[in-house]
Motif scaffolding. Structure first.
Motif, mmCIF file in Angstrom:
data_model
loop_
_atom_site.group_PDB
_atom_site.id
_atom_site.type_symbol
_atom_site.label_atom_id
_atom_site.label_comp_id
_atom_site.label_asym_id
_atom_site.label_seq_id
_atom_site.Cartn_x
_atom_site.Cartn_y
_atom_site.Cartn_z
ATOM 1 N N SER A 6 3.553 -82.442 -24.405
ATOM 2 C CA SER A 6 2.526 -81.542 -24.046
ATOM 3 C C SER A 6 1.387 -82.201 -23.423
ATOM 4 C CB SER A 6 1.927 -80.924 -25.180
ATOM 5 O OG SER A 6 1.617 -81.729 -26.355
ATOM 6 N N HIS A 24 9.475 -81.027 -25.659
ATOM 7 C CA HIS A 24 8.904 -80.823 -27.143
ATOM 8 C C HIS A 24 7.484 -80.766 -27.163
ATOM 9 C CE1 HIS A 24 6.905 -82.876 -30.654
ATOM 10 N NE2 HIS A 24 7.796 -81.942 -31.429
ATOM 11 N N ALA A 25 6.971 -79.926 -27.718
ATOM 12 C CA ALA A 25 5.443 -79.811 -28.136
ATOM 13 C C ALA A 25 5.316 -79.670 -29.827
ATOM 14 C CB ALA A 25 4.852 -78.791 -27.375
ATOM 15 N N ARG A 26 4.053 -79.629 -30.063
ATOM 16 C CA ARG A 26 3.719 -79.253 -31.372
ATOM 17 C C ARG A 26 3.639 -78.041 -32.144
ATOM 18 N NH1 ARG A 26 -0.825 -79.185 -34.533
ATOM 19 N NH2 ARG A 26 -2.174 -79.016 -32.597
ATOM 20 N N THR A 27 3.229 -76.950 -31.090
ATOM 21 C CA THR A 27 3.122 -75.834 -31.505
ATOM 22 C C THR A 27 3.839 -75.007 -30.390
ATOM 23 O OG1 THR A 27 0.977 -75.602 -30.336
ATOM 24 C CG2 THR A 27 1.137 -76.021 -32.557
ATOM 25 N N GLU A 28 3.836 -73.594 -30.570
ATOM 26 C CA GLU A 28 4.348 -72.650 -29.605
ATOM 27 C C GLU A 28 3.361 -72.536 -28.652
ATOM 28 O OE1 GLU A 28 7.183 -71.262 -29.373
ATOM 29 O OE2 GLU A 28 8.104 -71.167 -31.411
ATOM 30 N N GLU A 34 1.271 -74.775 -27.491
ATOM 31 C CA GLU A 34 1.403 -76.128 -26.552
ATOM 32 C C GLU A 34 2.451 -75.868 -25.849
ATOM 33 O OE1 GLU A 34 0.802 -79.671 -28.719
ATOM 34 O OE2 GLU A 34 -1.094 -78.937 -29.615
ATOM 35 N N SER A 35 3.703 -75.397 -26.363
ATOM 36 C CA SER A 35 4.941 -75.453 -25.553
ATOM 37 C C SER A 35 4.807 -74.548 -24.430
ATOM 38 C CB SER A 35 5.976 -74.959 -26.441
ATOM 39 O OG SER A 35 7.276 -74.789 -25.906
ATOM 40 N N PRO A 89 12.281 -75.383 -23.930
ATOM 41 C CA PRO A 89 11.381 -75.626 -24.712
ATOM 42 C C PRO A 89 11.779 -75.970 -26.059
ATOM 43 C CG PRO A 89 11.657 -73.283 -24.668
ATOM 44 C CD PRO A 89 12.471 -74.102 -23.729
ATOM 45 N N VAL A 130 9.969 -76.861 -30.321
ATOM 46 C CA VAL A 130 8.749 -76.978 -31.248
ATOM 47 C C VAL A 130 9.100 -77.634 -32.438
ATOM 48 C CG1 VAL A 130 6.979 -75.677 -31.982
ATOM 49 C CG2 VAL A 130 7.597 -74.901 -29.763
ATOM 50 N N ASP A 146 6.230 -79.737 -35.524
ATOM 51 C CA ASP A 146 5.288 -80.410 -35.919
ATOM 52 C C ASP A 146 5.837 -81.495 -36.725
ATOM 53 O OD1 ASP A 146 2.806 -81.518 -36.891
ATOM 54 O OD2 ASP A 146 1.895 -79.906 -37.667
ATOM 55 N N GLN A 200 10.084 -78.964 -40.225
ATOM 56 C CA GLN A 200 10.160 -78.208 -39.061
ATOM 57 C C GLN A 200 10.918 -79.331 -38.077
ATOM 58 O OE1 GLN A 200 6.442 -77.210 -37.103
ATOM 59 N NE2 GLN A 200 5.700 -76.735 -39.088
#
Length: 273
Positions: free
Chosen positions: A13, A34-38, A40-41, A60, A62, A64, A70
């Motif tokens: 991200s 990959h991102a930490r949250t939806e 951010e994704s 995508p 996701v 954390d 997760q």
């Protein structure tokens, strides 16, 4: 090289992760970003498309990393959706906080995000990696691993938390993980560590007041992550060139001890179900 290679880049991200994902997708690789949250994704996907990346090249992901449940869920999703995974780039990381922070899993945050979560993710997607003729893991390390030490009796810094020492420990652990993957896991065909350089990211204060542009660091990572690249497995790179990792990172006894400890700390067997 397999047709339509697939590369997972964690921490896509922002910073080096975003630019690495962009470079790989621009080369025609399918990138799992990959991102930490939806939120951010979604934002990352749109930013990549806005740079000219074909959206068909993007997938995508996701999770954390401060929550190992997760991470395990992400691994299960990846295994179901991608029977073959060619390269994993363990880039996601944190510089830590000024005050000691403990995750819901009971670990010091820097250790978990920078090491335990990548450890767990890698172990849980061994099968898709094993189905690739490449099966490579690229761990984004740091020259600061040389000044780190594994605080065996106090991994979570209950007594004397120091942000810089916690960061160095986490990067040493990740570099030791490269050695372990090379020596202990035959399913992982190739594993390397890389220090991208002193780059103008959120990590810059650990190194200097000035750094090189983010694309410089990302190119060093992307070079090792390109499926057609030839790499020195088990090697440690500084930028584009092989270098020498610390003695601690290749010490067989310490590497084995950390490997066994990590299995327990991440509850690996439980997450495998």
């Amino acid at each position: 090289m397999p047709e339509n290679p697939v590369v997972l880049v964690t921490g896509s991200s922002a910073g080096i992760g975003f630019e690495t994902a962009r470079l790989l997708a621009a080369d025609g690789t399918t990138v799992i970003a990959h991102a930490r949250t939806e939120e951010e994704s979604t934002h990352t996907f749109q930013r990549l498309v806005n740079t000219g990346i074909d959206p068909r090249r993007l997938r995508p992901a996701v999770a954390d990393f401060a929550d190992l449940r997760q991470v395990a869920d992400l691994a299960a999703t990846l295994t179901a959706e991608h029977p073959r995974l060619d390269v994993l780039v363990n880039n996601a990381g944190t510089g830590g906080t000024s005050h000691r922070t403990i995750t819901r899993d009971g670990h010091e945050q820097t250790l978990q995000v920078n090491y335990l979560a990548p450890y767990l993710l890698t172990r849980l997607i061994e099968e898709p990696l094993a189905r690739s003729p490449i099966g490579r893991v690229v761990n984004v390390s740091s020259t600061l691993h040389r000044g780190g030490r594994i605080n065996w009796n106090d991994l979570n810094w209950k007594r004397r938390y120091n942000r810089g020492a916690a960061y160095a420990q986490s990067k040493l652990a990740l570099t030791m993980f490269t050695t372990a993957l090379t020596e202990l896991r035959p399913k992982i065909r190739e594993a390397v560590s890389v220090h991208p350089g002193i780059i103008t990211t959120a990590m810059l204060p650990y190194y200097s007041y000035r750094g090189r542009p983010i694309p410089d660091g990302a190119e060093a990572v992307a070079k090792l992550a390109r499926p057609d690249a030839k790499v020195l497995t088990g090697g440690y790179y500084e930028g584009r060139l092989p270098s020498k990792a610390s003695a601690a990172s290749v010490d067989p006894e310490a590497v084995g001890r950390l490997w066994r400890l990590s299995e327990r700390l991440t509850a690996l067997d439980k997450h495998r179900g």
